[in-house]
Design a protein around this motif. Structure first.
Motif, PDB file in Angstrom:
ATOM      1  N   GLN A  98      46.014  36.165  42.095  1.00 53.09           N
ATOM      2  CA  GLN A  98      46.186  37.582  42.425  1.00 53.09           C
ATOM      3  C   GLN A  98      47.651  37.981  42.298  1.00 53.09           C
ATOM      4  N   ALA A  99      48.543  37.129  42.812  1.00 48.85           N
ATOM      5  CA  ALA A  99      49.972  37.434  42.758  1.00 48.85           C
ATOM      6  C   ALA A  99      50.449  37.491  41.309  1.00 48.85           C
ATOM      7  N   GLN A 100      49.837  36.642  40.482  1.00 49.09           N
ATOM      8  CA  GLN A 100      50.175  36.632  39.066  1.00 49.09           C
ATOM      9  C   GLN A 100      49.792  37.963  38.405  1.00 49.09           C
ATOM     10  N   ILE A 101      48.622  38.483  38.784  1.00 51.30           N
ATOM     11  CA  ILE A 101      48.183  39.782  38.252  1.00 51.30           C
ATOM     12  C   ILE A 101      49.177  40.862  38.663  1.00 51.30           C
ATOM     13  N   ALA A 102      49.515  40.875  39.960  1.00 50.50           N
ATOM     14  CA  ALA A 102      50.429  41.908  40.466  1.00 50.50           C
ATOM     15  C   ALA A 102      51.810  41.766  39.827  1.00 50.50           C
ATOM     16  N   GLY A 103      52.283  40.520  39.739  1.00 58.68           N
ATOM     17  CA  GLY A 103      53.614  40.287  39.191  1.00 58.68           C
ATOM     18  C   GLY A 103      53.689  40.627  37.716  1.00 58.68           C
ATOM     19  N   PRO A 160      52.388  44.349  46.591  1.00 52.03           N
ATOM     20  CA  PRO A 160      50.970  44.194  46.279  1.00 52.03           C
ATOM     21  C   PRO A 160      50.448  42.761  46.363  1.00 52.03           C
ATOM     22  N   GLU A 161      51.330  41.771  46.379  1.00 52.31           N
ATOM     23  CA  GLU A 161      50.850  40.388  46.448  1.00 52.31           C
ATOM     24  C   GLU A 161      50.123  40.210  47.779  1.00 52.31           C
ATOM     25  N   ASP A 162      48.842  39.836  47.719  1.00 49.99           N
ATOM     26  CA  ASP A 162      48.007  39.885  48.921  1.00 49.99           C
ATOM     27  C   ASP A 162      48.178  38.645  49.795  1.00 49.99           C
ATOM     28  N   THR A 163      49.336  38.575  50.440  1.00 51.65           N
ATOM     29  CA  THR A 163      49.641  37.449  51.320  1.00 51.65           C
ATOM     30  C   THR A 163      48.669  37.384  52.496  1.00 51.65           C
TER      31      THR A 163
END
Lengths: 284, 63, 661
Positions: C371-376, C352-355
């Motif tokens: 965003q990656a923090q939210i997903a993680g 899900p991390e939006d690379t």
């Protein structure tokens, strides 16, 4: 209507007070029993059991006729006519109690909806709080002639337990001011909405108990008070049309079925009425 | 070109003939075939190459 | 809802079968008492982890191996996540589980497809006017083959919980509890497509890799946009499902009210929403209110990027809602909803991390990290509740955040990287270290929660390396006369359409794959099967002699012939004939992986995806740490599941062939 509601609100708060800590289904069950009994009593009081019984027997006779003479089209037509006529008569005989029931129960059910229909906010929840103004709010507030986009001078007075998560958004096309609000602590909070010199109070319930919750406080009007009796209406000359927030809707568990309380309520009321009509000597 | 004849409105045909050249088609037939194929694509289940690649590019490893 | 999903029926049957086996199993009581927790940190690099430990930055890892073990863990060939995890799951080479790359190709048409799962064809349908009604199909099929190790455990009476195991969508159905991870599609059926909305009238509506740029019609402070869903399954003509939203923008402050469906929320510029329902109307209701078909409902998170001068809104890929059970993502079916009940809804799509939003310059590095923090943190928040509910048997829990964030941030530690600039990346030098510290915190929480008899294994599927140079295999094949194009003057060339197959002996698809154009296998094959091996040898030798003209170093250090270098297995034919092991620092070019023929063989990697691991597998090993020496040695991913089973005193793994059990 406002006066009736003003009396009904504390009454229902009192009546439902013992059930606040319990699942909503307990109160729903008890009240549907009471409603079933009252409904039967109304029928007993206002209908003629002989006539009701006669109409029912005529309908049954018609049905029997169709079964016995199912090869004779003429008889069937006649029987169907008779069934429809007597069915109408049956409904007619029960019309008075039915109308009485609706008149009596509608305001009561409207009261109950705001106890059982919604769930309170939980601590930490974020919710949109909005104030919608009348179309002619500028005339009413005398704020014509302002520079740029006309914007009302709306202020909130927040109690402890609620805080703002955002500045307001003013939507001129909707004449609506909206804030994101956070529930910090449990309680029945009162938010003051100040517009010019007038301040209106809106209740916000942060609770996990079954309590009276009012999603919207509306402008004055008979229907508004009939359908949204949980809070008094805003003054008739107020520039505010409504103040509201959205509570999550509450479903009740009925055995393995999760549904709106009113469905359970109607099913149970009918069930209780059917069971009790014999003991109460009522013909329906 | 077509296995069976298809009637076209006169004005439409004139327009096609005029525009086929402008649009870079070698003949009105080619223009019509292409236009029909494009329209038919929308009814057929198979995705185009571009659509498939687009979906695969959702994968970060591929840009 | 997909009430008659064939996959589910099969899964239920499998589950019932597993239950019978469990009840009939004579022994296993001893094994069932044992507890083994396996934490999988995708992309954790052995060398980097040891450096962090030596610097005292991962005290819980130190605590973990005090009386245990630490070693590099050999990865798969090629070292790509779906391949590596499938090797771990089955204990077999790609020839045994059928996953050779992220991307495979259809030998007949050479169309590329995602290797781990595929949508099932919608079978027959009935057409009624402009509507069609499918009579069957519409689900997904897992393409990973072989027997997963947890199935063997369950058969011996050991309960297993397998959370977010990659290459396990649709879920196997054989674990007691499982949730799918990498490979789970978003509502569009891909790896995730974000949408970016802007009121800037000069911004062109266009497709990016993994996303769409769309207009926002702004008028008098009211901005309107449209979210796009998949094709409407009910319409004969292909038409996208849509769902509209509105933003009311305040004229004084940087706030706006987002209205989508029943949801209304005020957002400050720079604020993310929680998950919001996105509803697509499949069929308009009869008379405007009698519903004929249920709506398709997904969920998305929105990010109000800015309000002025232009309104900009990012919408995450639309995910399937864990509460709705529209996809086979968990065992039992309601497990995904149970998790959502505890921690709130979460990304159900894999990776899900939006690379892609960072690569497409839609999000800045800082916004991507948010965003990656939210997903993680969604994944991390679910971990402790899962650990608490785990009683005995095996718990596997996967963390993918470290891998995807490393891809985008690792090169901020590499000043010599061609895409590195101090102003863009300098501030993010510490990010990767922070990821390892997060892993350390999770290990610490686990050590505190487990008792002395529990075995804790921390592992990863591969390591990491800065990716500076790209190699385009199709360009190389063309340059060396193995691939001929029809029209050399054409600018954008692809093996789909532009290749003269009568004069082409090999082509590349996937990040590491090279295929021989074999007669009888490929649609337009010309290489006779008897000449194949010699050609493979010839190409292998040439590739191994390749020198990058810029660095002067070899660009390829290993080349594997799958037929001879892999264990024999039933799925050899699915994959490429050669797997290229690039030298550390070099990786296969992205477009080439989809079959495009670039002009240059070598280029600098100028993308924000600055680090990778699709290289020589010996240069990017994973990690294996444990709180006690394992009863059975595991040198590579292929041995690890066997070693886990040995902790339960169970042998007979890998299960070699389905028929020979």
């Amino acid at each position: 209507m406002s006066a009736i509601n003003a009396a009904l609100r504390p009454l229902f708060d009192l009546l439902l007070a013992p059930f606040r800590g319990m699942p909503a289904i307990v109160g729903v069950t008890l009240f549907s029993l009471i409603f079933g009994v009252v409904a039967l009593w109304l029928v007993k009081l206002t209908s003629n059991p002989e006539k009701v019984d006669a109409a029912k027997r005529k309908v049954a006779a018609g049905l029997l006729e169709i079964r016995l003479f199912n090869d004779n089209l003429g008889i069937i037509f006649k029987a169907v006519g008779s069934i429809l006529r007597h069915q109408a008569a049956y409904v007619g005989h029960l019309l008075v109690p039915f109308v009485l029931m609706v008149l009596l129960f509608l305001p009561l059910i409207a009261q109950l909806q705001f106890h059982w229909g919604y769930q309170g906010l939980q601590e930490g929840d974020s919710v949109l709080f909005k104030v919608v103004l009348q179309d002619d709010w500028q005339t009413r507030t005398g704020s014509d002639g302002a520079d740029g986009v006309p914007r009302p001078s709306l202020e909130l007075e927040l109690p402890d337990g609620l805080s703002l998560a955002s500045p307001p958004v003013w939507s001129p096309s909707e004449h609506e001011m909206a804030w994101q609000m956070r529930a910090d602590a449990a309680g029945q909070h009162e938010v003051g909405v100040r517009l010019g010199d007038a301040t209106h109070v809106k209740k916000i319930g942060v609770t996990d108990r079954v309590e009276r919750l009012s999603p919207e406080r509306l402008e004055a009007g008979f229907t508004n008070q009939l359908l949204f009796p949980a809070e008094p209406s805003l003054g008739a000359d107020s520039a505010i049309e409504k103040i509201g927030l959205r509570y999550p809707e509450r479903d009740v568990w009925f055995f393995f079925w999760r549904t709106h309380w009113i469905i359970v309520f109607l099913v149970l009321s009918i069930l209780f009425a059917l069971i009790l009509r014999g003991p109460m000597g009522v013909t329906i | 070109m077509f296995g069976s004849k298809i009637k076209l409105d006169k004005d439409l045909l004139a327009k096609i003939k005029r525009l086929a050249d402008l649009a870079g088609y070698s003949s009105p037939e080619e223009f019509i075939t292409h236009a029909l194929e494009k329209e038919l694509e929308q009814f057929e289940g198979a995705e185009s190459e571009e659509e498939i690649k687009k979906r695969l590019r959702g994968l970060g490893y591929i840009s | 809802m997909t009430g008659r999903n064939p996959i589910r029926t099969t899964r239920r049957a499998t589950a019932a079968l597993a239950l019978c086996t469990l009840l009939l199993a004579p022994a296993g009581a001893a094994a069932a008492d044992k507890r083994v927790v396996v934490l999988g940190f995708d992309g954790m690099d052995y060398t980097f982890a040891r450096q962090m430990m030596a610097a005292g930055e991962m005290p819980n890892f130190e605590r973990l191996i005090e009386r245990g073990a630490a070693q590099p863990l050999g990865t798969s060939v090629p070292p790509l996540s779906p391949v590596a995890w499938s090797t771990f799951i089955t204990g077999m080479d790609p020839s045994g589980h059928g996953i050779f790359d992220f991307i495979h190709r259809d030998p007949e048409t050479l169309f590329p497809y995602l290797s781990t799962s595929e949508p099932e064809d919608v079978g027959r349908s009935v057409t009624l006017g402009k509507y069609q009604f499918a009579l069957s199909g519409g689900g997904y099929r897992l393409l990973r083959q072989g027997t997963p190790f947890w199935e063997v455990l369950e058969e011996r009476g050991v309960k297993t919980t397998v959370i977010r195991m990659p290459a396990n969508f649709p879920v196997s159905g054989s674990a007691s509890r499982e949730l799918s991870g990498m490979g789970t599609p978003d509502i569009l059926g891909g790896y995730g497509t974000f949408s970016f909305y802007s009121s800037d009238i000069f911004l062109e509506e266009r497709s990016l890799a993994g996303g769409e740029v769309r207009p926002l019609d702004l008028w008098n402070g009211v901005a309107e946009g449209t979210l796009y869903g998949p094709d409407n399954p009910m319409l004969v003509k292909r038409t996208k499902l849509t769902s509209d939203f509105t933003l009311y923008v305040d004229d004084r402050q940087d706030v706006a009210k987002l209205v989508i469906g029943d949801t209304e929320q005020v957002l400050r510029a720079g604020e993310w929403t929680e998950w919001i329902d996105v509803e697509f109307e499949v069929m308009p209701p009869l008379f405007g209110f009698v519903p004929l078909m249920p709506n398709l409902t997904g969920m998305a998170r929105f990010y109000l990027r800015q309000v002025r001068p232009e309104v900009e809104l990012y919408a995450s890929p639309i995910n399937f809602d864990p509460y709705r059970g529209d996809l086979p993502i968990s065992t039992p079916d309601e497990f995904a909803a149970d998790l959502a009940e505890i921690t709130g809804r979460f990304y159900t799509q894999g990776m899900p991390e939006d690379t892609q939003a960072l690569k497409g310059n839609i999000l800045t590095p800082a916004e991507f990290l948010e965003q990656a923090q939210i997903a993680g943190s969604e994944v991390e928040q679910q971990y402790l509740p899962v650990l608490e509910r785990y009683d005995d048997g095996l718990l596997f829990y996967y963390f993918g955040n470290l891998d995807l964030v490393s891809h985008m941030m690792w090169h901020s530690m590499d000043d010599g990287h061609p895409a590195f600039t101090e102003e863009k990346w300098g501030a993010h030098r510490g990010v990767v270290k922070e990821l390892y510290r997060t892993a350390d915190r999770i290990v610490g929480q686990t050590l505190d929660a487990i008792d002395d008899d529990t075995t804790l294994i921390v592992m990863s599927d591969h390591g990491f390396a800065s990716w500076r140079r790209t190699f385009s295999v199709n360009a190389w094949l063309r340059e060396n006369g193995y691939l001929t194009v029809k029209n050399p003057d054409k600018k954008k060339l692809s093996i789909l359409g532009d290749v003269d197959w009568s004069r082409t002996r090999a082509y590349g698809i996937g990040l590491n794959g090279l295929y021989i154009n074999v007669r009888g296998r490929e649609g337009k094959g010309i290489v006779h099967p008897t000449e194949k091996d010699a050609l493979i040898e010839e190409i292998r030798e040439k590739l191994l002699a390749e020198i990058d003209p810029v660095t002067g170093e070899p660009s390829i250090t290993k080349v594997y012939a799958t037929a001879t270098d892999f264990d024999p297995g039933p799925y050899l034919a699915v994959g490429p004939d050669l797997v290229i092991g690039y030298a550390k620092g070099t990786r296969g070019e992205s477009d080439s992986a989809l079959g495009e023929i670039n002009a240059d063989v070598y280029t600098d990697n100028l993308t924000d995806w600055g680090a990778d691991h699709g290289m020589d597998h010996e240069t990017v090993p994973g990690v294996l740490f444990s709180n006690r020496p394992l009863k059975q040695q595991a040198n590579s991913l292929k041995d690890l599941a066997g070693a886990i089973l040995a902790e339960f005193e169970i042998d007979g793994f890998p299960v070699v062939a389905a028929g020979s059990q």
